[in-house]
Design an enzyme around this catalytic site. Structure first.
Site, PDB file in Angstrom:
ATOM      1  N   TYR A 201      -0.581  -1.088 -12.052  1.00 66.50           N
ATOM      2  CA  TYR A 201      -2.014  -0.967 -12.358  1.00 66.50           C
ATOM      3  C   TYR A 201      -2.241  -0.252 -13.701  1.00 66.50           C
ATOM      4  O   TYR A 201      -3.232   0.446 -13.884  1.00 66.50           O
ATOM      5  CB  TYR A 201      -2.756  -0.275 -11.198  1.00 66.50           C
ATOM      6  CG  TYR A 201      -2.494  -0.967  -9.881  1.00 66.50           C
ATOM      7  CD1 TYR A 201      -3.036  -2.224  -9.631  1.00 66.50           C
ATOM      8  CD2 TYR A 201      -1.657  -0.405  -8.920  1.00 66.50           C
ATOM      9  CE1 TYR A 201      -2.755  -2.899  -8.450  1.00 66.50           C
ATOM     10  CE2 TYR A 201      -1.368  -1.079  -7.734  1.00 66.50           C
ATOM     11  CZ  TYR A 201      -1.931  -2.319  -7.503  1.00 66.50           C
ATOM     12  OH  TYR A 201      -1.653  -2.989  -6.336  1.00 66.50           O
TER      13      TYR A 201
ATOM     14  N   ARG B  10       2.578  -1.450  -5.935  1.00 63.32           N
ATOM     15  CA  ARG B  10       2.751  -0.156  -6.602  1.00 63.32           C
ATOM     16  C   ARG B  10       4.141   0.470  -6.375  1.00 63.32           C
ATOM     17  O   ARG B  10       4.783   0.944  -7.309  1.00 63.32           O
ATOM     18  CB  ARG B  10       1.680   0.809  -6.084  1.00 63.32           C
ATOM     19  CG  ARG B  10       1.576   2.133  -6.819  1.00 63.32           C
ATOM     20  CD  ARG B  10       0.636   3.086  -6.073  1.00 63.32           C
ATOM     21  NE  ARG B  10      -0.637   2.481  -5.751  1.00 63.32           N
ATOM     22  CZ  ARG B  10      -1.719   2.531  -6.531  1.00 63.32           C
ATOM     23  NH1 ARG B  10      -1.678   3.192  -7.669  1.00 63.32           N
ATOM     24  NH2 ARG B  10      -2.843   1.949  -6.152  1.00 63.32           N
TER      25      ARG B  10
ATOM     26  N   GLY C 203       0.758  -1.247   0.000  1.00 63.50           N
ATOM     27  CA  GLY C 203       0.000   0.000   0.000  1.00 63.50           C
ATOM     28  C   GLY C 203       0.785   1.292   0.000  1.00 63.50           C
ATOM     29  O   GLY C 203       0.189   2.366  -0.106  1.00 63.50           O
TER      30      GLY C 203
ATOM     31  N   CYS D   4     -14.621   5.892 -27.113  1.00 57.29           N
ATOM     32  CA  CYS D   4     -15.897   6.611 -27.177  1.00 57.29           C
ATOM     33  C   CYS D   4     -16.555   6.696 -25.807  1.00 57.29           C
ATOM     34  O   CYS D   4     -17.599   6.084 -25.552  1.00 57.29           O
ATOM     35  CB  CYS D   4     -16.810   5.925 -28.182  1.00 57.29           C
ATOM     36  SG  CYS D   4     -16.028   5.868 -29.788  1.00 57.29           S
ATOM     37  N   GLU D   5     -15.909   7.419 -24.904  1.00 50.94           N
ATOM     38  CA  GLU D   5     -16.412   7.663 -23.546  1.00 50.94           C
ATOM     39  C   GLU D   5     -15.858   9.015 -23.121  1.00 50.94           C
ATOM     40  O   GLU D   5     -14.668   9.287 -23.342  1.00 50.94           O
ATOM     41  CB  GLU D   5     -15.847   6.637 -22.544  1.00 50.94           C
ATOM     42  CG  GLU D   5     -16.133   5.197 -22.824  1.00 50.94           C
ATOM     43  CD  GLU D   5     -17.343   4.665 -22.065  1.00 50.94           C
ATOM     44  OE1 GLU D   5     -17.878   5.384 -21.201  1.00 50.94           O
ATOM     45  OE2 GLU D   5     -17.746   3.542 -22.378  1.00 50.94           O
TER      46      GLU D   5
ATOM     47  N   PRO E 266       4.471  -5.162  -0.952  1.00 48.38           N
ATOM     48  CA  PRO E 266       4.407  -3.949  -1.774  1.00 48.38           C
ATOM     49  C   PRO E 266       4.156  -4.287  -3.250  1.00 48.38           C
ATOM     50  O   PRO E 266       4.703  -5.256  -3.774  1.00 48.38           O
ATOM     51  CB  PRO E 266       5.793  -3.315  -1.602  1.00 48.38           C
ATOM     52  CG  PRO E 266       6.691  -4.403  -1.146  1.00 48.38           C
ATOM     53  CD  PRO E 266       5.846  -5.497  -0.546  1.00 48.38           C
TER      54      PRO E 266
HETATM   55  C1  LIG Z   1      -3.280  -4.867  -3.845  1.00 46.90           C
HETATM   56  C2  LIG Z   1      -2.710  -5.553  -2.681  1.00 46.90           C
HETATM   57  C3  LIG Z   1      -1.382  -5.322  -2.296  1.00 46.90           C
HETATM   58  C4  LIG Z   1      -0.495  -4.328  -2.984  1.00 46.90           C
HETATM   59  O1  LIG Z   1      -0.894  -3.024  -2.801  1.00 46.90           O
HETATM   60  P1  LIG Z   1       0.006  -1.833  -3.361  1.00 46.90           P
HETATM   61  O2  LIG Z   1      -0.745  -0.626  -3.036  1.00 46.90           O
HETATM   62  O3  LIG Z   1       0.155  -2.036  -4.818  1.00 46.90           O
HETATM   63  O4  LIG Z   1       1.321  -1.913  -2.634  1.00 46.90           O
HETATM   64  C5  LIG Z   1      -0.889  -6.044  -1.228  1.00 46.90           C
HETATM   65  N1  LIG Z   1      -1.655  -6.925  -0.554  1.00 46.90           N
HETATM   66  C6  LIG Z   1      -2.932  -7.166  -0.896  1.00 46.90           C
HETATM   67  C7  LIG Z   1      -3.716  -8.153  -0.131  1.00 46.90           C
HETATM   68  C8  LIG Z   1      -3.502  -6.487  -1.962  1.00 46.90           C
HETATM   69  O5  LIG Z   1      -4.780  -6.710  -2.297  1.00 46.90           O
END
Ligand SMILES: *Cc1c(COP(=O)(O)O)cnc(C)c1O
EC number: 4.1.1.20
Length: 423
Positions: A378, A284, A246, A349-350, A282
């Site tokens: 993503y 992202r 996250g 087309c949106e 991790p």
């Molecule tokens: C999506 C997700 C992650 C990764 O989240 P990021 O924001 O990309 O680091 C880790 N654990 C779980 C369970 C997720 O669903």
């Protein structure tokens, strides 16, 4: 400041042209066409090392969240650097295994695992199912019994913490579909002890994505640590404390995401008190800033109210602006003296098909290239064929070399599964 070298040190202008590491993006575009996703291998490896360094003094398994970007060559980079995988589907398990990720470094989250997926993961002997409901535990137990194995599980608890991010990527609050409420967790752990084909090994939480401050983590991990204490008192000994992923990244030039070392220094002391080994997931933050979406200007269009730059890539390639209202920094690949302010929009087309609204970039003309930054996570993994558009090709740069890591889809590929069954 626009179109400068301040945004990302792996994507820099040389002689007025944007490069990825040492390769000119114009050179790549000439060779492979547009649009394409472009990744810097060095950016990925540097991030991996930043995480490894930050957590090196505590037993930690780093499980890259494959849903951020599951390209096989990208997964291979993680595998070569001893990183495990956090998966959320049988498809991701299949790809992780193809990339050679060892099963003892794979954890599997998700509220809706099918029987097929559960059996697949049991047979692959993954490290842990991060289970999200009591019923899921019952089903995993019965499938494990059927195949004559013991499945390891951790319970995903919902610590009811607000990560202050977009609601769609906020996953640890009371009304969220994820995890088991932390107040009910003790009870569920006790009930789960009865199952013969289940081994309970840990506790898991994941509070959301694109989190820009460390405090929600401290809150969540502290709450879960209290639960671990309670479990110990009940004689339930765990081995792993999985704190999810996250950590946010830089999408805007003014963004200041948490430093990984600060994050580790805040979390480790809390986990240390529990005596459990750490797992982090991790996604992202490992891959996001390492990638850009490169697209070509098709048309310029001036209306009374606005200028539009219409490019050959849209929401089917990068859906984040449309669904999360996400901001991605956008730069012209060629530096010019003049600048323009325009909406950068795709061909779909949106009305929601835009990459950026009211952006100031260097003057572009038909045929010029534009780079949509921080698109490594993503981006490709959420792309679709909407409007029957072939998905973007993907390219990996390594120093002064580049290679295609996903071919461009062609029309034949797009109709194949329908053509075979047409009446
Ligand atoms: C999506 C997700 C992650 C990764 O989240 P990021 O924001 O990309 O680091 C880790 N654990 C779980 C369970 C997720 O669903």
């Amino acid at each position: 400041m626009i179109d400068s070298n301040d945004f990302n040190s792996y994507f820099r202008y040389k002689d007025g042209v944007l490069h990825c590491e040492d390769v000119s993006i114009e050179t790549i575009a000439k060779k492979v066409g547009t649009p394409f996703y472009l990744y810097s291998k060095k950016a990925i490896i540097d991030k991996i090392n930043e995480y490894k360094e930050a957590f090196k003094d505590y037993p930690t398994i780093i499980c890259y969240a494959a849903k951020a970007n599951s390209n096989l060559s990208i997964l291979k980079i993680f595998q070569e650097n001893d990183i495990g995988c956090d998966i959320v589907s049988g498809g991701e398990l299949y790809k992780a295994k193809k990339a050679g990720i060892p099963s003892n470094k794979i954890v599997y989250a998700g509220v809706g695992k099918t029987d097929f997926e559960i059996e697949f993961a049991i047979r692959e002997n993954i490290l842990s199912f991060n289970v999200e409901s009591y019923q899921e535990i019952e089903v995993i137990n019965s499938i494990a019994e059927k195949v004559g194995k013991v499945a390891r599980i951790s319970i995903r608890v919902n610590p009811d913490v607000d990560p202050k991010t977009h609601p769609y990527i906020s996953t640890g609050m009371k009304k969220s579909k994820f995890g088991i409420d932390i107040d009910e967790a003790l009870n569920i752990y006790k009930k789960a002890m009865q199952f013969k084909n289940i081994e309970i090994i840990g506790v898991h939480c994941h509070i959301g994505s694109q989190i820009m401050s460390i405090s929600p983590y401290i809150e969540a991990v502290s709450k879960v640590a209290e639960l671990v204490d309670k479990l110990k008192k009940e004689g339930i000994e765990l081995k792993y404390f999985d704190i999810g992923g996250g950590i946010g990244i830089k999408y805007k030039i003014t963004d200041e995401p948490p430093n990984i070392k600060d994050f580790a220094n805040a979390i480790i002391p809390i986990v240390k008190q529990t005596g459990l080994n750490l797992i982090i997931e991790p996604g992202r933050s490992l891959i996001g800033e390492a990638g850009a979406l490169i697209t070509k200007v098709l048309f310029l269009k001036d209306k009374k109210e606005k200028h539009f730059v219409i490019v050959d890539s849209g929401m089917n390639d990068l859906v984040r602006p449309s669904i999360y209202d996400a901001y991605h920094h956008i730069m012209a690949v060629k530096i010019k003296d003049k600048t323009i302010k325009a909406d950068i929009v795709g061909p779909i087309c949106e009305s929601g098909d835009f990459l950026g609204i009211d952006r100031e970039i260097c003057q572009v003309e038909r045929g010029d290239l534009v780079a949509v930054m921080s698109a490594g996570a993503y981006g490709a993994s959420m792309s679709s064929n909407y409007n029957v558009r072939p998905r973007a090709l993907e390219v990996l740069v390594d120093n002064n070399n580049f290679k295609i890591i996903r071919e461009r889809e062609d029309y034949n590929y797009l109709i194949k599964l329908e053509e075979e069954v047409i009446q």
